[in-house]
Scaffold this motif. Structure first.
Motif, short mmCIF file in Angstrom:
data_model
loop_
_atom_site.label_atom_id
_atom_site.label_comp_id
_atom_site.label_asym_id
_atom_site.label_seq_id
_atom_site.Cartn_x
_atom_site.Cartn_y
_atom_site.Cartn_z
N GLY A 147 37.91 -8.88 -8.25
CA GLY A 147 36.98 -9.89 -7.77
C GLY A 147 37.68 -11.15 -7.31
O GLY A 147 38.77 -11.10 -6.75
N THR A 148 37.08 -12.28 -7.59
CA THR A 148 37.63 -13.56 -7.15
C THR A 148 38.42 -14.27 -8.25
O THR A 148 38.75 -15.44 -8.12
CB THR A 148 36.51 -14.49 -6.67
OG1 THR A 148 35.60 -14.71 -7.77
CG2 THR A 148 35.76 -13.89 -5.50
N THR A 149 38.70 -13.57 -9.31
CA THR A 149 39.44 -14.18 -10.42
C THR A 149 40.90 -13.73 -10.41
O THR A 149 41.21 -12.63 -9.99
CB THR A 149 38.80 -13.82 -11.78
OG1 THR A 149 39.45 -14.56 -12.81
CG2 THR A 149 38.94 -12.36 -12.10
N SER A 150 41.77 -14.62 -10.85
CA SER A 150 43.14 -14.17 -11.10
C SER A 150 43.12 -13.51 -12.47
O SER A 150 42.29 -13.83 -13.31
CB SER A 150 44.10 -15.36 -11.08
OG SER A 150 43.73 -16.30 -12.06
N ASP A 151 44.00 -12.55 -12.67
CA ASP A 151 44.01 -11.84 -13.95
C ASP A 151 44.10 -12.84 -15.10
O ASP A 151 44.93 -13.75 -15.08
CB ASP A 151 45.19 -10.88 -14.01
CG ASP A 151 45.03 -9.71 -13.03
OD1 ASP A 151 44.02 -9.67 -12.33
OD2 ASP A 151 45.93 -8.86 -12.99
N SER A 152 43.22 -12.67 -16.09
CA SER A 152 43.25 -13.54 -17.26
C SER A 152 42.89 -12.72 -18.49
O SER A 152 42.29 -11.65 -18.38
CB SER A 152 42.29 -14.71 -17.10
OG SER A 152 40.96 -14.24 -16.97
N GLY A 178 36.38 -1.47 -19.04
CA GLY A 178 35.02 -1.94 -18.84
C GLY A 178 34.78 -2.33 -17.40
O GLY A 178 35.71 -2.70 -16.68
N THR A 179 33.53 -2.23 -16.98
CA THR A 179 33.10 -2.61 -15.64
C THR A 179 32.08 -3.73 -15.77
O THR A 179 31.09 -3.59 -16.49
CB THR A 179 32.45 -1.42 -14.92
OG1 THR A 179 33.36 -0.32 -14.92
CG2 THR A 179 32.09 -1.77 -13.50
N ILE A 180 32.31 -4.83 -15.07
CA ILE A 180 31.42 -5.99 -15.12
C ILE A 180 30.44 -5.90 -13.95
O ILE A 180 30.85 -5.70 -12.81
CB ILE A 180 32.23 -7.30 -15.07
CG1 ILE A 180 33.18 -7.37 -16.27
CG2 ILE A 180 31.30 -8.51 -15.03
CD1 ILE A 180 34.15 -8.53 -16.23
N GLU A 181 29.16 -6.08 -14.24
CA GLU A 181 28.12 -5.98 -13.21
C GLU A 181 28.08 -7.21 -12.31
O GLU A 181 27.94 -7.10 -11.12
CB GLU A 181 26.75 -5.79 -13.87
CG GLU A 181 26.63 -4.49 -14.63
CD GLU A 181 26.78 -3.26 -13.74
OE1 GLU A 181 26.22 -3.23 -12.63
OE2 GLU A 181 27.49 -2.33 -14.17
N HIS A 182 28.14 -8.41 -12.90
CA HIS A 182 28.05 -9.66 -12.14
C HIS A 182 29.09 -10.62 -12.69
O HIS A 182 29.23 -10.76 -13.88
CB HIS A 182 26.67 -10.31 -12.29
CG HIS A 182 25.54 -9.39 -11.98
ND1 HIS A 182 25.19 -9.03 -10.71
CD2 HIS A 182 24.66 -8.75 -12.79
CE1 HIS A 182 24.15 -8.22 -10.75
NE2 HIS A 182 23.81 -8.02 -12.00
N GLY A 183 29.78 -11.30 -11.82
CA GLY A 183 30.75 -12.29 -12.28
C GLY A 183 31.96 -12.36 -11.38
O GLY A 183 32.04 -11.68 -10.35
N GLU A 184 32.89 -13.20 -11.77
CA GLU A 184 34.10 -13.39 -10.97
C GLU A 184 35.04 -12.20 -11.08
O GLU A 184 35.72 -11.85 -10.14
CB GLU A 184 34.80 -14.67 -11.39
CG GLU A 184 33.98 -15.91 -11.10
CD GLU A 184 34.64 -17.18 -11.58
OE1 GLU A 184 35.80 -17.11 -12.01
OE2 GLU A 184 33.99 -18.22 -11.52
N ASP A 194 35.76 -8.04 -11.90
CA ASP A 194 35.06 -6.77 -11.71
C ASP A 194 35.28 -5.80 -12.86
O ASP A 194 34.41 -5.00 -13.17
CB ASP A 194 35.54 -6.09 -10.42
CG ASP A 194 35.17 -6.87 -9.17
OD1 ASP A 194 34.09 -7.49 -9.16
OD2 ASP A 194 35.96 -6.86 -8.23
N TYR A 195 36.47 -5.87 -13.46
CA TYR A 195 36.87 -4.91 -14.49
C TYR A 195 37.59 -5.62 -15.63
O TYR A 195 38.02 -6.75 -15.50
CB TYR A 195 37.83 -3.86 -13.91
CG TYR A 195 37.31 -3.19 -12.68
CD1 TYR A 195 36.42 -2.13 -12.78
CD2 TYR A 195 37.71 -3.60 -11.41
CE1 TYR A 195 35.93 -1.51 -11.64
CE2 TYR A 195 37.22 -2.98 -10.27
CZ TYR A 195 36.33 -1.94 -10.40
OH TYR A 195 35.84 -1.33 -9.28
N PHE A 196 37.74 -4.88 -16.73
CA PHE A 196 38.60 -5.37 -17.81
C PHE A 196 39.16 -4.19 -18.59
O PHE A 196 38.60 -3.10 -18.56
CB PHE A 196 37.88 -6.36 -18.73
CG PHE A 196 36.63 -5.83 -19.40
CD1 PHE A 196 36.70 -5.09 -20.57
CD2 PHE A 196 35.39 -6.10 -18.87
CE1 PHE A 196 35.55 -4.62 -21.19
CE2 PHE A 196 34.24 -5.65 -19.48
CZ PHE A 196 34.31 -4.91 -20.64
#
Length: 120
Positions: free
Chosen positions: A75-80, A51-57, A59-61
């Motif tokens: 993005g600015t998130t650590s993998d979770s 998946g691709t995230i449009e807005h948020g910390e 970018d992908y999942f």
């Protein structure tokens, strides 16, 4: 004897067709929208197990359907990893810090949400 074998083969073929058609309905592919009184915007898109995230910390999942989880990356998130629930065109998941419902475009739930919040 031939009739019994024919009936068994027919039963096996029927069960395999039913099994395959059920898997098609479990597809999460599509665009998912965050719909509320304040917004109607594309939140993420799913194709296959990605998946691709449009807005948020993030970018992908990647999706793990067996565990009903999304592994967020980029993005600015650590993998979770976060749990999700899917039912009738709605994914409920926390990808932004708050658990929300996201509506699969063109599903009945999507159409109902648009009506509920007065979008056309």
């Amino acid at each position: 004897m031939k009739k019994i074998i024919s009936l068994i083969l027919l039963l096996i073929a029927t069960l395999s067709l039913i099994s395959c058609s059920c898997k098609l309905h479990d597809s999460l592919d599509g665009e998912y929208y965050w719909i509320s009184s304040e917004r109607n915007e594309l939140a993420f898109t799913i194709k296959g197990d990605k998946g691709t995230i449009e807005h948020g910390e993030a970018d992908y999942f990647t999706i793990n359907k067996e565990n009903s989880t999304l592994k967020l990356t980029g993005g600015t998130t650590s993998d979770s990893t976060v749990k999700y629930k899917y039912k009738d065109g709605i994914i409920t998941v926390n990808i932004t810090g708050v658990e929300r419902d996201y509506y699969q475009k063109n599903s009945n739930a999507y159409k109902e949400a648009l009506k509920q919040f007065n979008y056309k």
